[in-house]
Motif scaffolding. Structure first.
Motif, mmCIF file in Angstrom:
data_model
loop_
_atom_site.group_PDB
_atom_site.id
_atom_site.type_symbol
_atom_site.label_atom_id
_atom_site.label_comp_id
_atom_site.label_asym_id
_atom_site.label_seq_id
_atom_site.Cartn_x
_atom_site.Cartn_y
_atom_site.Cartn_z
ATOM 1 N N VAL A 206 26.239 15.283 -18.387
ATOM 2 C CA VAL A 206 26.230 14.326 -17.450
ATOM 3 C C VAL A 206 26.190 12.854 -18.017
ATOM 4 N N LEU A 207 27.055 11.899 -17.508
ATOM 5 C CA LEU A 207 26.845 10.574 -17.938
ATOM 6 C C LEU A 207 26.252 9.960 -16.986
ATOM 7 N N CYS A 208 24.855 9.378 -17.376
ATOM 8 C CA CYS A 208 23.900 8.937 -16.529
ATOM 9 C C CYS A 208 23.745 7.561 -16.786
ATOM 10 N N ARG A 209 23.830 6.869 -15.584
ATOM 11 C CA ARG A 209 23.718 5.389 -15.707
ATOM 12 C C ARG A 209 22.222 5.111 -15.248
ATOM 13 N N LEU A 210 21.450 4.521 -16.351
ATOM 14 C CA LEU A 210 20.103 4.266 -16.021
ATOM 15 C C LEU A 210 20.020 2.845 -16.391
ATOM 16 N N ASP A 211 18.764 2.045 -15.611
ATOM 17 C CA ASP A 211 18.412 0.913 -16.040
ATOM 18 C C ASP A 211 17.447 0.839 -16.976
ATOM 19 N N SER B 206 8.060 0.128 -17.815
ATOM 20 C CA SER B 206 7.852 0.730 -16.570
ATOM 21 C C SER B 206 9.233 1.070 -16.011
ATOM 22 N N ARG B 207 10.307 0.566 -16.272
ATOM 23 C CA ARG B 207 11.762 0.938 -16.011
ATOM 24 C C ARG B 207 11.967 2.629 -16.722
ATOM 25 N N PHE B 208 11.413 2.591 -17.984
ATOM 26 C CA PHE B 208 11.679 3.649 -18.669
ATOM 27 C C PHE B 208 11.010 4.793 -17.876
ATOM 28 N N ARG B 209 9.938 4.702 -17.632
ATOM 29 C CA ARG B 209 8.923 5.590 -16.918
ATOM 30 C C ARG B 209 9.512 6.080 -15.716
ATOM 31 N N SER B 210 10.049 5.205 -14.921
ATOM 32 C CA SER B 210 10.500 5.311 -13.509
ATOM 33 C C SER B 210 11.511 6.400 -13.585
ATOM 34 N N HIS B 211 12.423 6.561 -14.851
ATOM 35 C CA HIS B 211 13.299 7.677 -15.070
ATOM 36 C C HIS B 211 12.950 8.866 -15.452
ATOM 37 N N LEU B 212 11.827 8.928 -15.845
ATOM 38 C CA LEU B 212 11.503 10.161 -16.447
ATOM 39 C C LEU B 212 11.616 11.587 -15.733
ATOM 40 N N ALA B 213 11.224 11.310 -14.446
ATOM 41 C CA ALA B 213 11.689 12.760 -13.605
ATOM 42 C C ALA B 213 13.008 12.889 -13.692
ATOM 43 N N LEU C 81 11.984 3.929 -27.846
ATOM 44 C CA LEU C 81 10.865 4.073 -26.673
ATOM 45 C C LEU C 81 11.094 5.124 -25.830
ATOM 46 N N LEU C 82 12.322 5.298 -25.484
ATOM 47 C CA LEU C 82 12.669 6.271 -24.628
ATOM 48 C C LEU C 82 12.290 8.002 -25.407
ATOM 49 N N SER C 83 12.494 7.848 -26.641
ATOM 50 C CA SER C 83 12.302 9.288 -27.422
ATOM 51 C C SER C 83 10.826 9.382 -27.419
ATOM 52 N N LYS C 84 9.941 8.605 -27.427
ATOM 53 C CA LYS C 84 8.501 8.545 -27.541
ATOM 54 C C LYS C 84 8.253 9.135 -25.989
ATOM 55 N N LEU C 85 8.544 8.382 -24.900
ATOM 56 C CA LEU C 85 8.096 8.804 -23.591
ATOM 57 C C LEU C 85 8.772 10.043 -23.247
ATOM 58 N N VAL C 86 9.797 10.595 -23.649
ATOM 59 C CA VAL C 86 10.463 12.202 -22.980
ATOM 60 C C VAL C 86 9.805 13.077 -24.175
ATOM 61 N N ARG C 87 9.401 12.552 -25.271
ATOM 62 C CA ARG C 87 9.084 13.586 -26.504
ATOM 63 C C ARG C 87 10.089 14.441 -26.981
ATOM 64 N N LYS C 88 11.126 13.668 -27.227
ATOM 65 C CA LYS C 88 12.191 14.353 -27.986
ATOM 66 C C LYS C 88 13.155 13.387 -28.350
ATOM 67 N N SER D 171 9.388 -0.622 -5.577
ATOM 68 C CA SER D 171 10.723 -0.708 -5.895
ATOM 69 C C SER D 171 11.084 -1.105 -7.195
ATOM 70 N N THR D 172 11.917 -0.467 -7.888
ATOM 71 C CA THR D 172 12.589 -0.908 -9.338
ATOM 72 C C THR D 172 13.659 -1.913 -9.317
ATOM 73 N N GLY D 173 14.004 -2.241 -8.005
ATOM 74 C CA GLY D 173 14.922 -3.422 -7.804
ATOM 75 C C GLY D 173 14.510 -4.717 -7.091
ATOM 76 N N GLY D 174 14.840 -5.793 -7.652
ATOM 77 C CA GLY D 174 14.539 -6.912 -7.058
ATOM 78 C C GLY D 174 15.719 -7.311 -5.913
ATOM 79 N N GLY D 175 16.767 -7.867 -6.537
ATOM 80 C CA GLY D 175 17.803 -8.112 -5.808
ATOM 81 C C GLY D 175 18.536 -7.229 -5.030
ATOM 82 N N ALA D 176 18.617 -5.853 -5.539
ATOM 83 C CA ALA D 176 18.918 -4.502 -5.045
ATOM 84 C C ALA D 176 18.188 -4.260 -3.551
#
Length: 407
Positions: free
Chosen positions: A18-23, A38-45, A78-85, A376-381
């Motif tokens: 899966v090619l996954c576009r995150l912000d 906060s943006r990292f945590r928003s993508h954890l689910a 940072l993402l490794s730390k949050l997803v624990r892998k 919301s995670t997006g200002g302009g969006a």
């Protein structure tokens, strides 16, 4: 719920690449430390639901010319730390190293490719079809089974990594994207009344676009204006806001918005709430002044106490509240009161949405972000969505879903 785009629930992702576009774009200090996760945590689910897939993350940090335009290495840590892998950082986007790294992936692996904006074509505004002909898409797409867009906050731009892959791969929305579309749509649905919009900050043209959209569509019963947005409406109503405040409006390029605000007041006077008093900045001290008596050469930096009470009552008793932009210069303690009081009122309403940017930061500072139905995670969006505009990233997912369902 019937959707016109596909989600994680529509395609079996087990064992798929899966090619996954995150912000993951975040504020950083001069040493390269990420200051807000906060943006990292928003993508954890979303990432949790991809446990049995091979996940190739595309993201960006800042833009060319900025001091924090840097690699994604700190983001992988940072993402490794949050997803624990372990998430491997690949200092390549679509070259040989990136391609070989993807080919070697095992089920459950996650890698983070280099800053997508290091590739000059990434930030060009093109159609999805035009983007699909680029080297990035031609080299990465054959290695992947599915494209996922979970970056709502950049989906108001038709950038390569947002729309290019939707032309050539089955494409789905991640959980952040899905949640943003669902909850912002609810704010526009007109179903739970009264519905109150609270619009402030300095981006006057954006707020006026939203005001026009929600009042013309009958989505909002009231639009309460604060910040520089309110100054423009006060000027449109014939109030003397003073040379310094008119000068700021002119400097920001918003003089033309006064005529648009005047037209909206003529059409929707009962639906638009203006401040009845304001807080002036006199040597960094707060000085309250009634609006009808305004004749000042001091900058307006907040709404006044009477306005706070009046607006807070409307907000807290509403069934639906959508808030975007601060009420004043909340970075200065003396002028944070309006922003904070309206945010507190928003947490007492039935269903409440906070736009991204400064208002979200203020809610975080107050420690009440979790008390809103959605931040919301997006200002302009977020603004573009509420203004009724089509977001290229979402439209590309809808087009991809139509093609997928026809097969």
């Amino acid at each position: 719920m019937k959707r016109d785009y596909l989600t994680v629930d529509d395609i079996n992702l087990q064992g798929k690449t899966v090619l996954c576009r995150l912000d993951l774009n975040s504020p950083m200090d001069p040493n390269g430390t990420i200051l807000d996760d906060s943006r990292f945590r928003s993508h954890l689910a979303t990432l949790k639901e991809l446990d049995e897939a091979k996940v190739v993350i595309l993201s960006h940090q800042s833009r060319p010319g900025k001091s924090d335009f840097t690699t994604m290495e700190p983001h992988s840590r940072l993402l490794s730390k949050l997803v624990r892998k372990n998430i491997d950082y690949i200092d390549d986007i679509f070259g040989t190293y990136a391609i070989e790294s993807i080919k070697k992936m095992q089920q459950g692996d996650i890698i983070l490719l280099e800053n997508s904006r290091f590739y000059s074509e990434e930030s060009l505004e093109r159609t999805p079809k035009e983007h699909s002909r680029t080297h990035m898409v031609k080299r990465l797409a054959p290695l992947c089974d599915v494209f996922m867009n979970d970056a709502f906050s950049v989906s108001h731009r038709s950038h390569l990594s947002v729309t290019g892959f939707t032309e050539v791969l089955p494409s789905i929305a991640g959980r952040v994207m899905e949640k943003e579309i669902d909850l912002l749509s609810r704010g526009l649905s007109c179903s739970e009344r009264p519905c109150v919009y609270v619009l402030g900050g300095t981006k006057v043209d954006d707020s006026i676009k939203v005001t026009k959209n929600v009042l013309e569509r009958g989505c909002a019963d009231r639009v309460l204006v604060t910040g520089v947005v309110a100054n423009v409406f006060l000027a449109a109503a014939g109030m003397n806001i003073g040379k310094v405040n008119m000068g700021f409006i002119e400097k920001q390029g918003y003089l033309d918005q006064i005529d648009i605000a005047r037209e909206l007041l003529a059409r929707f006077k009962k639906n638009i709430g203006l401040p009845v008093d304001v807080a002036l900045n006199k040597n960094d001290e707060r000085m309250e002044e009634k609006v009808p008596k305004l004749n000042t050469e001091l900058p307006i930096h907040d709404i006044g106490i009477e306005t706070m009470v009046k607006f807070s009552q409307e907000i807290s008793s509403a069934k639906t509240v959508v808030m975007n932009g601060p009420a004043g210069v909340f970075e200065k303690d003396a002028f944070a009161l309006g922003t904070y009081e309206l945010i507190k009122a928003g947490t007492k309403s039935g269903f409440s949405v906070v736009g991204g940017g400064h208002i979200a930061a203020a809610a975080e500072q107050l420690g009440v972000s979790g008390d809103f139905s959605h931040v919301s995670t997006g200002g302009g969006a977020c603004i573009d969505f509420l203004a009724g505009e089509k977001l290229p990233g979402i439209e590309a997912l809808k087009d991809a879903a139509r093609r997928f369902r026809q097969k």
